[in-house]
Design an enzyme around this catalytic site. Structure first.
Site, mmCIF file in Angstrom:
data_model
loop_
_atom_site.group_PDB
_atom_site.id
_atom_site.type_symbol
_atom_site.label_atom_id
_atom_site.label_comp_id
_atom_site.label_asym_id
_atom_site.label_seq_id
_atom_site.Cartn_x
_atom_site.Cartn_y
_atom_site.Cartn_z
ATOM 1 N N ASP A 190 71.712 19.826 -3.695
ATOM 2 C CA ASP A 190 71.894 21.219 -2.901
ATOM 3 C C ASP A 190 70.643 21.728 -2.878
ATOM 4 O O ASP A 190 69.139 21.127 -2.698
ATOM 5 C CB ASP A 190 71.858 22.523 -4.167
ATOM 6 N N GLU A 253 72.276 18.507 1.077
ATOM 7 C CA GLU A 253 72.660 20.172 1.898
ATOM 8 C C GLU A 253 71.118 20.090 2.669
ATOM 9 O O GLU A 253 70.686 20.773 1.557
ATOM 10 C CB GLU A 253 72.348 20.860 1.027
HETATM 11 C C1 NOJ Z 1 73.458 26.223 -1.326
HETATM 12 C C2 NOJ Z 1 74.865 26.824 -2.088
HETATM 13 O O1 NOJ Z 1 75.168 26.123 -1.443
HETATM 14 C C3 NOJ Z 1 74.614 27.998 -2.023
HETATM 15 O O2 NOJ Z 1 75.810 28.268 -2.459
HETATM 16 C C4 NOJ Z 1 73.520 28.655 -3.289
HETATM 17 O O3 NOJ Z 1 73.424 29.666 -3.148
HETATM 18 C C5 NOJ Z 1 72.081 28.094 -2.664
HETATM 19 N N1 NOJ Z 1 71.725 26.411 -2.327
HETATM 20 C C6 NOJ Z 1 71.297 27.954 -3.804
HETATM 21 O O4 NOJ Z 1 71.816 26.659 -4.762
#
Ligand code: NOJ
Length: 516
Positions: A190, A253
């Site tokens: 993430d 991500e």
């Molecule tokens: C990306 C995640 O996909 C999202 O859902 C989240 O709110 C943020 N990162 C923070 O972890």
């Protein structure tokens, strides 16, 4: 790869929230669909301030989702049927309820203090820098008891971990090893570009392109808070924690332009195997933009790097809502025929659409913090539509988010029986992709067709497949290139076209795959 948002996929115990046993019961569906790997969004113990992306224990299962025994049973069953298991890993921040943060905030000299990012106030008492939270407001929160600010790139309930502290890095890589030992096949990491921030706490510059109505954090350019070079060392460490046998996958991500994104593969391809490519989500649905987009991605990829494409996820409006139901079928063909790993968000294979959420039903903190800009993510997180039964067969109890109004028409049970449904289209595309190495491994060459058409050839050894997509809503008479006329259609978005030779015309919103 198929993304499951576990709160909304399948509920086995009637509490209105999906769970691990629910996923296990639905594995036959995923096999029927034809996916290889399943990424499961967070199910760790969490106060759910950010619906699981606020983790209070990285090495357990939240009771809402089940137990570690349920997890082990799920992994065993997934492996038995040949599905790979990808977990979400959230290294940038924990929950403020995590014992590490609870200790850290106890006193300035607590041994855990330096596991998070603390700073004294400015002389005027204000926050240490102008940095903004992704979810609105300052990224700094004053901890009254100890008189210092802590950093939170997201919610104040999500304090940022200090990745400059080797103890944190070790502990977090131990988390990866914990799950690897339990058999997982990889991680989606993430918010990776947030991991490091400027040690001098320099203010981020103002964004000259900011206009009212835009996401508030876009007032500033995130020069000192994202995409710092140190992130690549951390990526290498995470990669190493996966073991040496090359059997596990690391996905990152980061919403970044291609020139920045490519660094995440690692200088020696020793970083992320797949830095997520979100550009199909971010680009307007227009052949004049998509064609150069694909070319640019291909051109930017480092030698030996494997591409990937994403159409939707739990943070963005669903594809069928963004481009409409007819073009969502074109998007399906595109996703499944481009070079690289495709990621499919649960329900998009049915053409599920964003569900309107009444103000009193809002759960997402993004919407609560910054109302009125349409930022809420609840609409794309609603229960999976399994059948025409009550609550769409998702749960026997009332679901945590409302079920789409059209669930009696748009559901698995109904689409499974309909050869022309979106689900059947996805099944055909994935089956073709599995049967044709040219679609999974082949080269990509664009064909010179005028917009609104988009066309390309995928080739592996002597095998060539052509893809021809009409991104427009009018028929394109005589638009099929001469060399593709008369070729038999392998898959079409439109009923009755597969198996027949293609003529000179493409129908409105039609996409076809041809084996040359
Ligand atoms: C990306 C995640 O996909 C999202 O859902 C989240 O709110 C943020 N990162 C923070 O972890």
């Amino acid at each position: 790869m198929y993304q499951i948002y576990p709160l909304s996929f399948a509920d086995s115990n009637g509490d209105g929230m999906g769970d691990l046993a629910g996923i296990r019961a639905r594995l036959p569906y995923l096999l029927e669909l034809g996916v290889d790997a399943v990424w499961i969004s967070p199910f760790y113990p969490s106060p759910l301030a950010d619906f699981g992306y606020d983790v209070s224990d990285y090495c357990d299962v939240d009771p809402r989702f089940g137990t570690l025994a349920d997890f082990d049973a799920l992994v065993a069953e997934m492996h038995r049927v040949g599905l790979r298991v990808i977990l979400d890993f959230i290294p940038n921040h924990s929950s403020d309820q995590h014992p590490w943060f609870q200790e850290a905030r106890r006193s300035r000299d607590n041994p855990r203090r330096n596991w998070y990012v603390w700073q004294d106030p400015k002389p005027d008492g204000g926050p240490p820098s102008n940095w903004l939270s992704e979810f609105g407001g300052s990224a700094w929160k004053l901890d009254e008891a100890t008189g210092q600010y802590y950093l939170h790139s997201f919610l104040e309930e999500q304090p940022d971990l200090n990745w400059r502290n080797p103890d944190v890095r070790r502990a977090m890589c131990d988390v990866l090893r914990f799950w690897v030992a339990r058999g997982v096949d990889g991680f989606r990491v993430d918010a990776i570009h947030h991991l490091f921030k400027d040690t001098q706490l320099r203010d981020n510059p103002k964004n000259p392109d900011y206009r009212p109505g835009m996401l508030p954090r876009r007032q500033l350019i995130r020069r000192y808070t994202t995409d710092l070079p140190e992130v690549h060392d951390a990526a290498r460490e995470m990669r190493a924690a996966l073991g040496q046998d090359g059997e596990r996958l690391l996905i990152g991500e980061a919403y970044l332009p291609f020139d920045r994104l490519m660094h995440y593969y690692g200088a020696q391809l020793d970083g992320f195997h797949l830095p997520f490519n979100f550009h199909l989500i971010e680009t307007r649905w227009d052949a004049t933009l998509l064609r150069p987009l694909i070319a640019s991605y291909e051109a930017h990829l480092p030698a030996g790097a494997w591409p990937n494409w994403v159409l939707g996820n739990h943070d963005r409006s669903r594809i069928a809502s963004r481009v409409g139901p007819a073009q969502a079928r074109i998007a399906a063909v595109l996703l499944c025929t481009l070079r690289g790993t495709p990621t499919l968000y649960y329900g998009d294979e049915l053409g599920m659409r964003d569900v309107p959420i009444a103000p009193e039903q809002v759960h997402d903190p993004f919407e609560k913090n910054i109302p009125g800009l349409g930022l809420g993510r609840d609409p794309e997180r609603t229960p999976m539509q399994w059948s025409a039964e009550k609550y769409a067969g998702f749960s026997s109890g009332e679901p945590w988010l409302p079920v789409a109004a059209d669930y009696q028409q748009v559901n698995v049970e109904r689409q499974r029986k309909d050869p022309d449904s979106m689900l059947s289209l996805y099944r055909s595309l994935l089956a073709l992709r599995r049967a044709e190495p040219a679609l999974s491994l082949g080269s990509y060459t664009e064909l010179d067709v005028p917009p609104p058409l988009l066309a390309y050839v995928r080739q592996h050894e002597q095998r060539r497949l052509a893809v021809l997509l009409n991104l427009g809503s009018t028929a394109q008479a005589g638009a099929v290139p001469a060399e593709l006329r008369g070729v038999q259609v392998a898959v079409s978005t439109h009923p009755g076209r597969a198996g027949a030779p293609l003529g000179a015309d493409l129908l409105a919103d039609e996409g076809v795959v041809l084996a040359l």
